[in-house]
Design an enzyme around this catalytic site. Structure first.
Site, PDB file in Angstrom:
ATOM      1  N   GLY A  70       0.869  -1.291   0.139  1.00 26.64           N
ATOM      2  CA  GLY A  70      -0.078  -0.104  -0.004  1.00 26.64           C
ATOM      3  C   GLY A  70       1.095   1.690   0.004  1.00 26.64           C
ATOM      4  N   SER A  71       0.234   2.370  -0.217  1.00 24.62           N
ATOM      5  CA  SER A  71       0.678   3.674  -0.372  1.00 24.62           C
ATOM      6  C   SER A  71       2.015   3.669   0.441  1.00 24.62           C
ATOM      7  CB  SER A  71       0.042   4.543  -0.987  1.00 24.62           C
ATOM      8  OG  SER A  71      -0.988   5.176   0.004  1.00 24.62           O
ATOM      9  N   THR A  72       1.314   3.440   2.267  1.00 23.26           N
ATOM     10  CA  THR A  72       1.907   4.309   3.604  1.00 23.26           C
ATOM     11  C   THR A  72       3.072   2.984   3.509  1.00 23.26           C
ATOM     12  OG1 THR A  72      -0.139   4.880   3.832  1.00 23.26           O
ATOM     13  CG2 THR A  72       1.697   4.571   5.960  1.00 23.26           C
ATOM     14  N   ALA A 128      -2.683  -0.143   6.798  1.00 22.73           N
ATOM     15  CA  ALA A 128      -4.084  -0.566   6.851  1.00 22.73           C
ATOM     16  C   ALA A 128      -5.250   0.705   6.486  1.00 22.73           C
ATOM     17  CB  ALA A 128      -4.202  -0.085   8.667  1.00 22.73           C
ATOM     18  N   ASP A 129      -6.106  -0.061   6.127  1.00 22.37           N
ATOM     19  CA  ASP A 129      -7.501   0.907   6.397  1.00 22.37           C
ATOM     20  C   ASP A 129      -8.573   1.504   7.627  1.00 22.37           C
ATOM     21  OD1 ASP A 129      -7.249  -0.021   3.284  1.00 22.37           O
ATOM     22  OD2 ASP A 129      -7.428  -1.776   3.509  1.00 22.37           O
ATOM     23  N   GLY A 140      -6.549  -5.017   3.320  1.00 19.47           N
ATOM     24  CA  GLY A 140      -6.910  -5.377   1.741  1.00 19.47           C
ATOM     25  C   GLY A 140      -7.404  -4.739   1.429  1.00 19.47           C
ATOM     26  N   GLU A 148      -0.659 -10.369   3.668  1.00 17.64           N
ATOM     27  CA  GLU A 148      -0.358  -9.655   4.509  1.00 17.64           C
ATOM     28  C   GLU A 148      -0.175 -10.578   6.030  1.00 17.64           C
ATOM     29  OE1 GLU A 148      -2.478  -6.441   3.310  1.00 17.64           O
ATOM     30  OE2 GLU A 148      -0.883  -4.962   2.925  1.00 17.64           O
TER      31      GLU A 148
HETATM   32  O1  LIG Z   1      -4.215  -3.924   2.936  1.00 19.83           O
HETATM   33  C1  LIG Z   1      -3.343  -2.767   1.981  1.00 19.83           C
HETATM   34  C2  LIG Z   1      -3.416  -3.701   1.440  1.00 19.83           C
HETATM   35  O2  LIG Z   1      -3.690  -4.693   0.621  1.00 19.83           O
HETATM   36  C3  LIG Z   1      -2.940  -1.264   1.987  1.00 19.83           C
HETATM   37  O3  LIG Z   1      -2.076  -1.710   3.732  1.00 19.83           O
HETATM   38  C4  LIG Z   1      -4.121  -0.658   2.707  1.00 19.83           C
HETATM   39  O4  LIG Z   1      -5.056  -1.121   2.374  1.00 19.83           O
HETATM   40  C5  LIG Z   1      -3.497   0.488   3.507  1.00 19.83           C
HETATM   41  O5  LIG Z   1      -2.937   0.968   1.508  1.00 19.83           O
HETATM   42  P1  LIG Z   1      -2.919   2.827   2.326  1.00 19.83           P
HETATM   43  O6  LIG Z   1      -1.691   2.680   2.927  1.00 19.83           O
HETATM   44  O7  LIG Z   1      -2.427   3.115   0.705  1.00 19.83           O
HETATM   45  O8  LIG Z   1      -3.691   2.974   2.823  1.00 19.83           O
END
Ligand SMILES: O=C(CO)[C@H](O)[C@H](O)COP(=O)(O)O
Length: 275
Positions: A70-72, A128-129, A140, A148
């Protein structure tokens, strides 16, 4: 656009945990780093980078690392690559949680291994979302939940990094997707079962599709059914257990009792919440 002001020196404020209203497990303690000097308008990406780089400070030479997706998490992988190339970090290996993290890590020269040869992971760092007050998570939305969860379930420590938009009062409360990875065989059968399982929450269930409208396929050649709730789940553990009973369900995006720390960057600075 969050604004964060910085001081020449940072100070710690230890916030007393509020009473835990949901389970007997002790509330996470939180330590916040509030730094105020001049007001600097920070973008969401700046905040993600702040949280990610704070987590990377926990990495020690010799560690086996879980590399999130993910981006973070990508900011954390970037920082690890930077420290490796400067020599400030050495003797670490990483286990990527997706093909895209694998590609990113390889491009940065991060040595990669697999769970098969390195089943003991010292530290996993991932985004995380959703993060609730008990540090339970929805993950996810980036499609990497299976790998993950396999990596983060065995990690000695799992540090979650996020900006403050990810904080929710209850899981499912953001109204955004809570993903379930399913085999492709008769996916529609499981979509209906999942939707009916959560009908009391006004659940909508949708097959995740790619840009071209075709079904999204995970790194593990599975499909994803995204669940959308109209209200937060009352009991994430019970929900996870029921989802897992369905044949053909591979994994779900409820990461419960797994995070050891959550680092949140927001307008008040960087807050580290420890389980
Ligand atoms: O679980 C994930 C990918 O399956 C990501 O860690 C989650 O979606 C957060 O992504 P972002 O940092 O881009 O908001």
């Amino acid at each position: 656009m969050a604004s964060l002001s910085f001081v020449s020196s940072s100070h710690l404020t230890l916030r007393a945990p509020s009473p835990n209203l949901r389970s007997s497990s002790p509330r996470p303690t939180s330590v916040s780093f509030s730094v105020k000097a001049q007001s600097v308008a920070l973008s969401q990406d700046d905040l993600k980078k702040l949280a990610a780089e704070k987590a990377v400070e926990s990495i020690k030479p010799g560690m086996v690392l879980g590399l999130g997706t993910g981006s973070t998490a990508a900011f954390a992988v970037d920082q690890i690559g930077k420290l490796l190339s400067s020599g400030e970090l050495h003797d670490i290996v990483g286990i990527p949680t997706s093909k895209r993290t694998e590609d990113q890590a390889r491009s940065l020269g991060i040595p990669l291994v697999a769970l098969d040869t390195h089943p003991r992971i010292d530290l996993a760092i991932d985004g995380a979302d959703e993060v609730d007050p008990n540090l339970d998570l929805v993950k996810g939305r980036g499609g990497a939940l299976l790998r993950e969860k396999m990596v983060e379930a065995v990690a000695e420590r799992f540090i979650v990094v996020a900006d403050d938009t990810k904080l929710v009062k209850g899981l499912g409360g953001s109204g955004l997707a809570m993903p379930v990875e399913v085999v492709q065989f008769c996916w529609k059968f499981n979509l209906v079962r999942l939707r009916d399982l959560f009908k009391e929450f006004g659940c909508e269930a949708k097959l995740r599709v790619g840009e071209g409208g075709e079904a999204y396929v995970t790194d593990n050649s599975n499909f994803i059914i995204d669940l959308y709730f109209k209200e937060p789940l009352k009991d994430g553990f019970a929900a996870g257990r029921e989802i897992g009973k369905f044949e053909g369900v591979v994994e779900h995006g409820l990461f419960l009792g797994m995070a050891t720390s959550v680092i949140i960057a927001g307008k008040n600075g960087v807050e580290v919440m420890n389980k």
